[in-house]
Enzyme design. Sequence first.
Site, PDB file in Angstrom:
ATOM      1  N   LYS A  83      12.349  14.829 -17.076  1.00  0.00           N
ATOM      2  CA  LYS A  83      13.118  13.821 -16.866  1.00  0.00           C
ATOM      3  C   LYS A  83      14.431  14.238 -16.040  1.00  0.00           C
ATOM      4  O   LYS A  83      15.522  15.009 -16.078  1.00  0.00           O
ATOM      5  CB  LYS A  83      13.318  14.238 -18.390  1.00  0.00           C
ATOM      6  CG  LYS A  83      13.999  13.121 -18.825  1.00  0.00           C
ATOM      7  CD  LYS A  83      13.679  12.718 -20.414  1.00  0.00           C
ATOM      8  CE  LYS A  83      13.800  12.608 -21.110  1.00  0.00           C
ATOM      9  NZ  LYS A  83      14.082  12.477 -22.604  1.00  0.00           N
TER      10      LYS A  83
HETATM   11  C1  E4P Z   1      14.289   9.939 -25.273  1.00  0.00           C
HETATM   12  O1  E4P Z   1      13.941  11.143 -23.935  1.00  0.00           O
HETATM   13  C2  E4P Z   1      15.305  10.087 -25.724  1.00  0.00           C
HETATM   14  O2  E4P Z   1      15.637  12.019 -25.658  1.00  0.00           O
HETATM   15  C3  E4P Z   1      15.568   9.867 -26.867  1.00  0.00           C
HETATM   16  O3  E4P Z   1      14.160   8.641 -27.729  1.00  0.00           O
HETATM   17  C4  E4P Z   1      17.320   8.756 -26.919  1.00  0.00           C
HETATM   18  O4  E4P Z   1      17.400   8.569 -28.708  1.00  0.00           O
HETATM   19  P1  E4P Z   1      18.239   8.651 -29.540  1.00  0.00           P
HETATM   20  O5  E4P Z   1      19.174   6.983 -29.091  1.00  0.00           O
HETATM   21  O6  E4P Z   1      17.796   8.629 -30.631  1.00  0.00           O
HETATM   22  O7  E4P Z   1      19.787   9.532 -29.416  1.00  0.00           O
END
Ligand code: E4P
Length: 220
Positions: A83
Amino acid sequence: MRFFLDTANLEELKTGASWGILDGVTTNPTLIAKEGVPIEEQIRKICDIVDGDVSAEVVATATDDMLAEGRKLARIHKNVVVKVPLTRDGIRACAKLSREGIRVNVTLCFSAAQAILAAKAGAYFVSPFVGRIDDSGWNGMELIQAIVGIYKNYGFATQILAASLRHSGHVIEAAKAGAHVGTMPFKVMDALFNHPLTDKGLDQFLKDYHKVFHDASVAG
Ligand code: E4P
């Protein structure tokens, strides 16, 4: 629609995997830090529990460092998807890693323009953050719909991973829009099971059955 859990917590992942509906995992530096275990060790443990794509995020911010980190993360397990953030350096790293055959999830996507960049860089996933867009007074689901339309226009292979899903409604709307994947916290996936008419109906079925047949179960 593939279902991913957005957590690095092993107990949550074990429960999710036991349900037989879990297709993968997303993590981010915040979620890894919450577990207090170094990323390589934690990602290895996650890959032992879940047989599916596991996103592991770099913490470097310069392309060359992202490449080194990304290659290292990809070596942990064949299911690891690296990522990277949607920055100029991240997109450059995505293009290079993708050309090397390493699958990349471009994260922190907040606009259709950014999603086009991710697709052009050969990303395997793009992660638009629905909940965080809603939090800022915009409409996160409209972004998912826009990206679905744009990717269809050009036949982009990048999969849309609807992220930052905060409740069942988000999951349903992302599915209606045609997102390939929905990633959600454990509590959101758990809540998908709930319906008062299921509980009421089951209660009545069991009462009716046991009024006539006093033995405990069909199997027994
Ligand atoms: C995606 O890969 C992120 O880790 C995640 O969905 C972020 O979510 P949040 O906005 O609830 O922290």
